[in-house]
Design a protein around this motif. Structure first.
Motif, PDB file in Angstrom:
ATOM      1  N   LEU A 276      -6.342   8.422   6.582  1.00 41.98           N
ATOM      2  CA  LEU A 276      -5.096   7.663   6.633  1.00 41.98           C
ATOM      3  C   LEU A 276      -5.130   6.525   5.627  1.00 41.98           C
ATOM      4  O   LEU A 276      -6.110   5.783   5.541  1.00 41.98           O
ATOM      5  N   GLU A 277      -4.070   6.369   4.859  1.00 43.00           N
ATOM      6  CA  GLU A 277      -3.887   5.214   3.977  1.00 43.00           C
ATOM      7  C   GLU A 277      -2.565   4.572   4.345  1.00 43.00           C
ATOM      8  O   GLU A 277      -1.509   5.213   4.295  1.00 43.00           O
ATOM      9  N   LEU A 278      -2.609   3.292   4.719  1.00 44.74           N
ATOM     10  CA  LEU A 278      -1.424   2.629   5.238  1.00 44.74           C
ATOM     11  C   LEU A 278      -1.613   1.122   5.235  1.00 44.74           C
ATOM     12  O   LEU A 278      -2.715   0.614   5.007  1.00 44.74           O
ATOM     13  N   SER A 279      -0.531   0.414   5.495  1.00 47.55           N
ATOM     14  CA  SER A 279      -0.595  -1.034   5.683  1.00 47.55           C
ATOM     15  C   SER A 279      -0.788  -1.314   7.167  1.00 47.55           C
ATOM     16  O   SER A 279      -0.087  -0.745   8.011  1.00 47.55           O
ATOM     17  N   LEU A 280      -1.756  -2.163   7.483  1.00 47.89           N
ATOM     18  CA  LEU A 280      -2.052  -2.508   8.874  1.00 47.89           C
ATOM     19  C   LEU A 280      -1.839  -3.995   9.104  1.00 47.89           C
ATOM     20  O   LEU A 280      -2.128  -4.811   8.207  1.00 47.89           O
ATOM     21  N   PRO A 281      -1.380  -4.404  10.277  1.00 44.57           N
ATOM     22  CA  PRO A 281      -1.412  -5.834  10.604  1.00 44.57           C
ATOM     23  C   PRO A 281      -2.852  -6.341  10.510  1.00 44.57           C
ATOM     24  O   PRO A 281      -3.789  -5.643  10.919  1.00 44.57           O
TER      25      PRO A 281
ATOM     26  N   SER B 122       0.842  -1.192   0.000  1.00 44.80           N
ATOM     27  CA  SER B 122       0.000   0.000   0.000  1.00 44.80           C
ATOM     28  C   SER B 122       0.881   1.246   0.000  1.00 44.80           C
ATOM     29  O   SER B 122       1.937   1.279   0.632  1.00 44.80           O
ATOM     30  N   LYS B 123       0.443   2.276  -0.735  1.00 40.16           N
ATOM     31  CA  LYS B 123       1.103   3.568  -0.585  1.00 40.16           C
ATOM     32  C   LYS B 123       0.627   4.171   0.730  1.00 40.16           C
ATOM     33  O   LYS B 123      -0.396   3.742   1.293  1.00 40.16           O
ATOM     34  N   GLU B 124       1.350   5.148   1.238  1.00 45.69           N
ATOM     35  CA  GLU B 124       0.981   5.745   2.516  1.00 45.69           C
ATOM     36  C   GLU B 124       0.626   7.207   2.321  1.00 45.69           C
ATOM     37  O   GLU B 124       1.327   7.945   1.636  1.00 45.69           O
TER      38      GLU B 124
END
Length: 418
Positions: free
Chosen positions: A62-67, A49-51
């Motif tokens: 918010l745009e992010l990679s999450l567990p 994912s882009k952040e």
């Protein structure tokens, strides 16, 4: 594989929990001293994912990679620390989620992808006080209000009424085993370009009322079907593996007032127009011999408003009421007519509906098509200082009744949606 219907929310929690990471877009609104989850879009995808992080005093995007475990905890209603803020998630969700499996190039909720996908949605409690309509100025692009920021963040598109969804959660699983990247329909040949990550044992089938043809696949590539009699009405192009579909396209009479499928190229515009005219003028089709003037122009604009207020429709210019295709006059300047019609719509309809104008060639004659999208809200024709509302009843455009106008506005989003 999931199909249309319902899925237990607990099943989605388990699905998220077993993944190492998910791509997430979170929309948060300030609620006292904490941040409340307004919308979560999670994509079950291995692509990184882009952040992005847009922060304002009343909202954060918010745009992010999450567990996967963090996303699962949020879905269970547990508070989580994410990107430096404490996120409060509603803990009284529905026990089931609505699930829908979509083919490639199918738009739903303003989202379109080249490949098929499965989407699960869970609605939010709309009785909870929602975000206001103040200017958003802060650590991110400035926006006139929350709605515009939401549309830009989720869709990279200007705000319109379809942005006002009521889903709290949207979980998307791409289905990239196989899909159609391009389909070309000629007078006697259909060619499909197939792409995908797992096409083993897949077959390509075109079927119609009187029969079908099947091709086995050797992998990604271009495959053709001979159509000696042209494409039959209600044909279905299917990419499948045994009884499981991977992607598909159907070809009934063209969908009125809908965005055209970007993956389908018609190289037989004459038959396309024949399909459009097959059922004659009616609920979704109006024909005009030429660009109208005077009272006839008002009637056309009222019809466009009626199309936009319901399910959409198409106005064909260059076709007589008896469906004879006469085409635009040789002296017609298509670019000038396009601008003229755009000005007519902009100056006389409120709000301006979504539409597409294009020229269809048919046996050397040009027909101008205005394809109007249905937007889920009422559109008015401005008659001086008065706004008038219309609906389509069969082939006729008639004034809307009070209950029809009221129902149209009840369906349209209001400021209390967020």
């Amino acid at each position: 594989m999931a199909s249309n219907g319902q899925t237990e929310t607990a099943t989605l929690v388990a699905m998220l929990d077993e993944r190492a990471a998910v791509n997430a877009r979170l929309v948060l609104v300030a609620d006292g001293q904490q941040w409340r989850l307004h919308h979560a879009q999670v994509t079950l995808d291995d692509a990184p994912s882009k952040e992005r992080a847009w922060r304002y005093s009343t909202a954060s995007f918010l745009e992010l990679s999450l567990p996967g475990s963090t996303a699962a905890a949020l879905l269970r209603g547990e508070e989580q620390d994410i990107h430096g803020v404490r996120v409060v998630a509603p803990g009284s969700l529905s026990s089931t989620a609505f699930v829908r499996r979509l083919r490639g190039q199918e738009e739903w909720g303003r989202e379109t992808t080249r490949w098929p996908r499965t989407e699960w949605t869970i609605s939010r409690d709309t009785s909870v006080p929602q975000n206001g309509y103040d200017l958003l100025v802060g650590d991110g692009p400035s926006f006139l209000n929350f709605d515009q920021a939401l549309s830009a963040f989720l869709h990279q598109r200007p705000y319109d009424s379809t942005t006002n969804r009521t889903d709290l959660w949207r979980i998307v699983q791409p289905q990239r085993a196989g899909w159609f990247s391009k389909i070309t329909i000629g007078p006697d040949l259909l060619t499909a370009v197939v792409d995908g990550e797992n096409l083993a044992s897949a077959v390509l089938e075109v079927s119609w009322a009187a029969g079908n043809q099947i091709h086995s696949l050797d992998g990604a590539g271009s495959y053709s079907f001979a159509l000696p009699d042209g494409l039959a009405h209600d044909s279905l192009l299917m990419l499948r593996r045994e009884d499981e579909w991977l992607d598909w396209r159907s070809f009934p009479a063209p969908a009125f007032g809908r965005a055209r499928d970007a993956s389908v190229v018609w190289e037989q515009p004459g038959p396309e127009l024949d399909l459009l005219l097959a059922n004659g003028e009616g609920q979704h089709l109006e024909c005009k011999r030429e660009v109208p003037e005077g009272e006839s122009r008002k009637k056309m604009l009222k019809t466009i408003a009626a199309f936009a207020s319901k399910d959409g429709g198409t106005v064909l210019i260059g076709v007589q009421d008896d469906l004879q295709i006469v085409g635009l006059s040789e002296q017609s300047n298509v670019d000038k007519q396009t601008l003229q019609i755009a000005s007519m719509i902009r100056d006389n309809l409120e709000p301006v509906p979504a539409y597409e104008s294009r020229v269809i060639d048919h046996d050397g004659k040009k027909v101008f098509a205005i394809e109007v999208s249905g937007g889920g809200q009422m559109h008015a024709y401005r008659n001086g200082q008065r706004l008038e509302f219309y609906v389509r009843v069969g082939p006729n455009t008639v004034p809307a009744r009070h209950h029809e106008i009221a129902a149209g506005f009840q369906q349209a989003p209001t400021a209390t949606t967020f």
